[in-house]
Enzyme design. Structure first.
Site, PDB file in Angstrom:
ATOM      1  N   GLU A 337       0.726  -0.934  -0.122  1.00 53.33           N
ATOM      2  CA  GLU A 337      -0.025   0.023   0.023  1.00 53.33           C
ATOM      3  C   GLU A 337       0.888   1.074  -0.041  1.00 53.33           C
ATOM      4  O   GLU A 337       0.240   2.590   0.548  1.00 53.33           O
ATOM      5  CB  GLU A 337      -1.032  -0.042   1.075  1.00 53.33           C
ATOM      6  CG  GLU A 337      -2.091  -1.328   1.034  1.00 53.33           C
ATOM      7  CD  GLU A 337      -2.769  -1.691   2.302  1.00 53.33           C
ATOM      8  OE1 GLU A 337      -2.179  -1.175   3.370  1.00 53.33           O
ATOM      9  OE2 GLU A 337      -3.506  -2.388   2.235  1.00 53.33           O
ATOM     10  N   ASP A 361      -0.319  -5.694   9.161  1.00 49.27           N
ATOM     11  CA  ASP A 361      -1.567  -4.974  10.042  1.00 49.27           C
ATOM     12  C   ASP A 361      -1.378  -5.383  11.294  1.00 49.27           C
ATOM     13  O   ASP A 361      -1.126  -6.407  11.873  1.00 49.27           O
ATOM     14  CB  ASP A 361      -2.905  -5.425   9.478  1.00 49.27           C
ATOM     15  CG  ASP A 361      -3.371  -4.538   8.350  1.00 49.27           C
ATOM     16  OD1 ASP A 361      -2.506  -3.848   7.976  1.00 49.27           O
ATOM     17  OD2 ASP A 361      -4.478  -4.972   7.697  1.00 49.27           O
TER      18      ASP A 361
END
EC number: 5.3.1.25
Length: 591
Positions: A337, A361
């Protein structure tokens, strides 16, 4: 193109310049200190690429301005990126110090009684402080005899910690971050801050639209023979997991093959964009063959790419791992990302350890009570106070399965130069490739799925940027945790069971952000974090101080915190000192 040389460590033996007996009596001892320091560093350290570390010793001992200038001229011609000044005696402080404002520097003053090495150390550090050029102090805890040429353990620890961090600083300088795409789904870390890279890291940002990746794939700007090799490697080594998509979104064999092919091509093309590929000159693509001199990269992916093309999961996972179809090799640093700030934490970890980095994450805090409620299992051992679920579809290195083994047979992640092909194969065998979930990734793709073995020491890190303050670093040392299979399955299926998982238990201190596991999660500054093998938070702290990035959260023992000596003049609380010193001196490469 000529390959850019690696930074070297400069060793500066300094000496009392008084002739007619004083200097002559100290020449051999002083130069032997320099040689012993160089021998230690070359024996114990490697560059992140695996190459041997080289030391450059001043041609003469340094007694004053003339010899200091001669030494500097030599260092400038040999790409010296950090210096260590050594002495067993009194010397002339400001006349002999390294004055380069951006080069990390340390001074080792020999702790002996015959000559006052400690007095020079104090005088030289005072000069550094007064001139605004911070330096690290190295002074042995115990007095040594004048003829003792050994390096005490505490001195060795500081020499190695300084050198590891200093090499990281020097290795990042002049390189680039390849920002492939723009902002992903509003993630702040993908709002790439050029000033941060330039002022704190000495790096450039190369911004490239994702259409460049599309162009390279569509126009066959890659090594077609290597693509066939990559496909054959995947056919041999990839195990595929279940397809959890609804029937209308599942792909047939031909479509799945096309997705795999493009995923591998993405890995090849991103690598070529980072470091170049001389084979592209053979097909007339000289410009593309150069690459962007990128030591780290990020790929936006979501959603402007992934809504129609295969996602970056396979490419990122392979690039970040220590092996591919070409065998074992140095891992790349590629952030999912385009989270450039997590990419910087990955880059720091890789430069300090030579190992692959696990991007994840920071997904869920599971309290002992919540786990017992949903599984009936009572947590114990390292997990007794709760755990954090680290999981992400993207760029977790396959090394993170921890199927490599240390000298005692324990699961670990090794520097790439220590990894055997059998260990690389074991990591691949522990990984399944699951078709991407259509709701997230309409263009398809494959996500790696593995489970990190338990009981492995890790350091979790993250860089954040705070308006009005600048960058800060977070550090949490802890361990991976192994849960019973049925418990893992229940918890994992509550999120996305096609992604790689690490169950992480931070080491608690009972204070501040480490009061409990919930507090660690609550104080984490963003949605992403990085796992680096080992309890190496102290190395991160030293590196951050060199770059003038304050550490806002860590659980490293105070005795291991090693920062420049001038930090002590910025107050009595060591973490407040860090903030005040970083603000006072400003970023290493002030802009």
């Amino acid at each position: 193109m000529k390959k850019i040389s690696l930074p070297k460590i400069g060793i500066r033996p300094v000496i009392d310049g008084r002739r007619m007996g004083v200097r002559e009596s100290l020449e051999e001892q002083t130069m032997n200190m320099a040689k012993a320091t160089a021998a230690l560093l070359t024996e114990k350290l490697r560059h992140a690429c695996g190459a041997a570390v080289e030391c450059v010793i001043s041609d003469t001992c340094i007694a004053g301005m003339a010899e200091a200038a001669a030494c500097e001229e030599k260092f400038s011609s040999q790409n010296v990126g950090l210096t260590i000044t050594v002495t067993p005696c009194w010397c002339y402080g400001s006349e002999t110090i390294d004055m380069d404002p951006t080069r990390p520097k340390a001074i080792w003053g020999f702790n002996g009684t015959e000559r006052p090495g400690a007095v020079y150390l104090a005088a030289a550090l005072a000069a550094h402080s007064q001139k605004g050029i911070p330096a690290f102090s190295i002074y042995g805890h115990d007095v040594q005899d004048a003829d003792d040429t050994s390096i005490p353990a505490d001195v060795e620890e500081k020499l190695l910690r300084f050198a590891r961090a200093g090499l990281a600083v020097a290795s990042m300088k002049g390189k680039s971050y390849l920002s492939l795409g723009g902002v992903s789904m509003g993630i702040a870390g993908s709002i790439v801050d050029h000033n941060f890279f330039e002022s704190w890291l000495g790096m450039k940002v190369q911004a490239v639209d994702m259409t460049e990746l599309r162009r390279r794939i569509d126009q066959k700007i890659y090594d077609e023979a290597e693509l066939e090799m990559a496909l054959a490697w995947a056919d041999k080594n990839f195990r595929y997991g279940e397809d959890e998509n609804n029937k209308q979104y599942q792909r047939n064999a031909e479509q799945s093959r096309a997705v795999l092919r493009e995923s591998l091509l993405m890995a090849m093309c991103i690598r070529d964009m980072m470091q170049g590929n001389s084979k592209l000159t053979d097909i007339g693509r000289v410009e593309e063959s150069l690459g962007y001199n990128a030591i780290a990269a990020g790929f936006q992916g979501q959603r402007h790419w992934t809504d129609q093309y295969p996602n970056g999961d396979t490419a990122e996972a392979i690039l970040n791992s220590s092996f591919d179809w070409n065998g074992v090799r140095e891992p790349f640093v590629v952030a999912t990302e385009n989270d450039s700030l997590n990419g910087v934490a990955m880059l720091m970890g890789h430069q300090l350890t030579g190992t692959a980095q696990v991007f994840a994450d920071v997904r869920t805090y599971w309290s002992p009570e919540a786990i017992e409620r949903v599984t009936g299992h009572k947590l114990d051992g390292l997990a007794e106070h709760g755990i954090i679920h680290l999981i992400n579809s993207g760029s977790a290195a396959l090394d993170g399965s921890c199927k490599q083994r240390d000298s005692e047979g324990n699961p670990t992640m090794k520097p790439h130069w220590e990894i055997s092909q059998q260990e690389a194969d074991a990591c691949l065998a522990a990984t399944e490739w699951c078709p991407a979930i259509h709701e997230y990734f309409r263009g398809g793709g494959y996500s790696s799925r593995f489970l990190t073995e338990g009981g492995v020491p890790f350091t979790m890190t993250r860089v954040n940027i705070i308006k009005g303050l600048g960058p800060v670093l977070q550090i949490a040392e802890g361990w991976s945790v192994e849960l019973p299979k049925d418990v893992h399955d229940i918890l994992n299926k509550r999120t996305n069971s096609t992604w790689p998982t690490t169950w992480f238990a931070p080491r608690l201190t009972g204070k501040g952000p480490f009061t409990d596991v919930y507090s660690v999660m609550a104080n984490w500054g963003a949605n992403h974090g990085v796992l680096t093998i080992g309890h190496v938070g102290a190395d991160f702290i030293t590196l951050a101080s060199m770059l003038r990035i304050p550490v806002c959260m860590h659980n490293v023992e105070e005795t291991k915190v090693y920062r420049p000596s001038a930090w002590a003049a910025h107050g009595m609380d060591i973490e407040g000192q860090d903030y005040r010193a970083c603000q006072n001196y400003g970023p290493l490469y002030k802009r």
